[in-house]
Design a protein around this motif. Structure first.
Motif, short mmCIF file in Angstrom:
data_model
loop_
_atom_site.label_atom_id
_atom_site.label_comp_id
_atom_site.label_asym_id
_atom_site.label_seq_id
_atom_site.Cartn_x
_atom_site.Cartn_y
_atom_site.Cartn_z
N PRO A 95 0.44 -0.69 0.26
CA PRO A 95 0.23 0.29 0.39
C PRO A 95 0.78 1.18 0.00
N PRO A 96 0.20 2.86 -0.50
CA PRO A 96 0.58 3.62 -0.47
C PRO A 96 1.59 4.38 0.86
N PHE A 97 2.11 4.21 1.87
CA PHE A 97 2.37 4.43 3.36
C PHE A 97 3.12 5.74 3.17
N GLU A 98 2.15 6.50 3.83
CA GLU A 98 1.86 8.12 3.89
C GLU A 98 3.91 7.99 4.98
N HIS A 126 14.08 -8.08 18.74
CA HIS A 126 12.47 -7.35 18.77
C HIS A 126 11.59 -7.54 17.34
N VAL A 127 10.50 -8.72 17.57
CA VAL A 127 9.96 -8.88 16.21
C VAL A 127 8.36 -8.40 17.15
N THR A 128 8.03 -7.13 16.20
CA THR A 128 6.21 -6.48 16.16
C THR A 128 5.81 -6.52 14.44
N MET A 129 4.58 -7.91 15.52
CA MET A 129 4.03 -8.51 13.77
C MET A 129 2.57 -7.11 13.89
N LEU A 130 3.06 -5.91 13.13
CA LEU A 130 2.05 -4.93 12.67
C LEU A 130 0.87 -5.57 12.42
N GLN A 131 -0.57 -5.72 12.70
CA GLN A 131 -1.60 -6.27 11.66
C GLN A 131 -3.48 -5.06 12.28
N ARG A 132 -3.40 -4.92 11.26
CA ARG A 132 -4.72 -4.12 10.86
C ARG A 132 -5.76 -4.84 11.23
N SER A 133 -6.13 -6.31 11.19
CA SER A 133 -7.16 -6.42 11.82
C SER A 133 -6.55 -8.46 11.73
N PRO A 134 -6.87 -9.07 12.48
CA PRO A 134 -6.36 -10.40 12.75
C PRO A 134 -6.60 -11.31 11.63
N THR A 172 -1.85 -4.84 16.86
CA THR A 172 -2.91 -4.57 15.58
C THR A 172 -3.55 -2.84 16.30
N ASP A 173 -4.06 -2.59 15.56
CA ASP A 173 -4.20 -0.97 15.18
C ASP A 173 -3.47 -1.05 13.16
N ARG A 174 -3.69 0.97 13.56
CA ARG A 174 -3.81 1.30 12.12
C ARG A 174 -2.35 2.42 11.96
N LEU A 209 0.96 5.03 15.10
CA LEU A 209 -0.14 4.26 14.95
C LEU A 209 -1.71 4.94 15.28
N GLU A 210 -2.36 4.84 14.42
CA GLU A 210 -3.42 5.62 14.30
C GLU A 210 -4.02 6.04 16.53
N SER A 211 -3.64 5.42 17.09
CA SER A 211 -3.77 5.25 18.49
C SER A 211 -2.98 5.95 19.34
N GLY A 212 -1.75 6.82 18.48
CA GLY A 212 -1.17 8.26 18.97
C GLY A 212 0.71 7.23 19.44
N ARG A 213 0.35 5.34 19.73
CA ARG A 213 1.67 4.83 20.18
C ARG A 213 2.77 4.73 18.44
#
Length: 517
Positions: free
Chosen positions: A165-168, A216-224, A329-331, A342-346
């Motif tokens: 996807p086109p990431f800003e 460390h590895v983080t799996m960043l997902q929009r949905s499970p 799990t975030d956007r 992330l949209e949550s502010g993190r």
């Protein structure tokens, strides 16, 4: 031996031309060689090596989500102790298959099919190939092959380009961004903070493999996604192999594995609540008691609306429990110089970002098809028994299952092609075309999944029907009945005998239409 054969090109004329030298092409070649020994055929491949997916994908931990007792060929049983294998091992198995069954002389690497023209007057395809090196087209290197039958074994995604996807803010990131489809040989993730964007099979595979050496590895997902914990080794398989003669054990193991896949899928669709509880119980055995399973592993869709991921020996959940990997799990709001906001502010800090964001679909190898001067619009075609297309003569394809091993369908498609050619030869037919005269047929999707990468490409692929020969079944047993056990002949097939041009009186058609009996 002519010049074309000396420089690795396929013969100028063959009965069957197979496009693609991955699992589908190798399997189909075996069936032609063993079931129709008098049939001339060639396998052409755009890349410089065989294996398809298993040669292209080189990311850490790459493996199959299907057990090798069913992903392996029926004619070359997988006999190792473990049921799930990595990419290198699968590729080695394919090379062994080619060598063991004498298929190497039929393989012609570095040849991309760019267009194919069918003539009803001759009953043959004229196929244009372009020389390639490392998958790239070479200037001035085209030649043609004519064939009676064209078989597509090209798979379903673009080898040249993945989907991201086109990431800003992407250009602001000071670390490294990679797509799993093109994993760099020089990428060193040891001691690095890695973020893997995605929740599908690739991400589920990458995370435990990277976690072995990364900080460390983080799996960043929009949905499970749904993830099935399954043992890498099957104790029942071991028991069968230790008590039965080898050939009996091969058959028993394969039948058991096929049945198990079938029943798991059927249960998931008939009793989704029960199946969800089954999945949850297997993962929570490994995860900490207070882990937020409902946040990270409780999808909003039903099981098998999208493809199920597999974690052999719970490897994904083991690294999460150990703290070397985590799931968020975030956007994504945007990339930053040091990571992802992330949209949550993190903000997730990262040295490496892996975009496991999906594949770019590509139907039938992007080959420009034409029948008697009319271009073929694939989306206007309807599938016939999930192996042929309406309005496209002497053409077949292999597309595996979405809910089971790809190779199960390859074996059936290869058998059916041989049966179809046998039928045509016995009756003197030169051409066969699926024909659908009912305008109500069609309109169903080629795929039965709701994954985004599939939905993005739905208008590129053929349509299917809801029942009869027009359906794209995701059921090995139904397909086995219609492709292996039922008669080849069908009212939806139009068979023709090509009349030699020299014998046709002036003003008469050059082919005579006959209905098969």
């Amino acid at each position: 031996m002519n010049d074309a054969e000396r420089d690795g090109c396929p013969p100028a004329e063959v009965d069957v031309l197979i496009v693609g030298a991955g699992i589908s092409g190798i399997g189909t070649a075996y069936h032609l060689k063993t079931e129709r020994p008098g049939t001339s055929f060639a396998v052409v491949e755009a890349r410089d090596s065989i294996g398809g997916t298993w040669d292209l994908f080189r990311y850490p931990g790459v493996r199959s989500d299907s057990d090798l007792h069913t992903l392996g060929f029926e004619f070359n049983p997988w006999r190792k102790k473990h049921s799930y294998a990595g990419g290198e091992e699968i590729l080695e198995y394919l090379h062994e298959t080619v060598a063991a069954h004498g298929l190497a002389p039929y393989l012609h690497l570095g040849h991309r099919v760019v267009r194919a023209r069918f003539s009803s007057d001759t009953g043959r395809w004229t196929v244009t190939l372009r020389h390639t090196h490392d998958g790239q087209d070479q200037e001035g290197g085209e030649h043609t092959v004519t064939c009676r039958f064209l078989f597509s074994a090209t798979g379903y995604y673009d080898y040249d380009e993945g989907y991201t996807p086109p990431f800003e803010g992407r250009d602001e990131f000071r670390g490294r961004i990679v797509h799993p489809q093109f994993w760099p040989d020089d990428l060193d993730h040891r001691g690095k903070r890695v973020v893997v964007i995605g929740s599908g099979a690739t991400a589920v595979t990458l995370v435990p493999a990277l976690a072995e050496d990364a900080a460390h590895v983080t799996m960043l997902q929009r949905s499970p996604s749904y993830v099935l914990v399954w043992p890498r080794e099957n104790k029942v398989v071991h028991l069968l192999r230790s008590t039965l003669p080898e050939e009996w054990a091969d058959r028993a193991v394969r039948r058991l594995s096929v049945r198990l896949l079938h029943e798991l899928y059927r249960t998931s669709r008939r009793a989704p609540g029960l199946f969800k509880a089954f999945l949850r119980r297997r993962m929570t055995r490994v995860l900490p008691d207070d882990y937020p399973v409902d946040v990270h592993f409780n999808p909003s869709y039903e099981p098998w609306d999208q493809r199920l991921c597999v974690a052999p020996d719970a490897d994904l959940f083991e690294v999460i429990a150990a703290g070397t990997a985590s799931v968020v799990t975030d956007r994504i709001e945007r990339f930053t110089p040091t990571g992802i906001a992330l949209e949550s502010g993190r903000e997730l800090e990262a040295d490496i970002v892996v975009t496991a964001t999906g594949l770019k679909m590509l139907p039938f190898g992007r080959i420009d098809l034409e029948v008697d001067g009319t271009p073929v619009d694939l989306h206007e075609c309807i599938t016939y028994k999930a192996t042929m297309l309406t309005g496209v003569p002497n053409y077949a394809f292999a597309f595996g299952y979405t809910n089971s091993s790809w190779t199960l369908k390859v074996d059936l498609a290869g058998h059916h092609l041989c049966r179809l050619l046998d039928h045509m030869d016995r009756r003197g037919y030169a051409v066969v075309t699926p024909v659908c005269d009912d305008p109500a047929v069609g309109g169903e999707p080629f795929w039965d999944l709701t994954s985004n990468y599939i939905l993005r490409a739905k208008d590129m692929f053929p349509q299917s029907g809801s029942d009869g020969p027009w359906s794209m079944e995701q059921n090995y047993y139904l397909d086995r009945a219609r492709l292996i056990e039922q008669p080849v002949d069908h009212p939806a097939l139009r068979f023709e005998r090509v009349v030699p041009a020299a014998r046709v009186p002036a003003g008469q058609p050059t082919s005579e239409e006959r209905t098969g009996t």
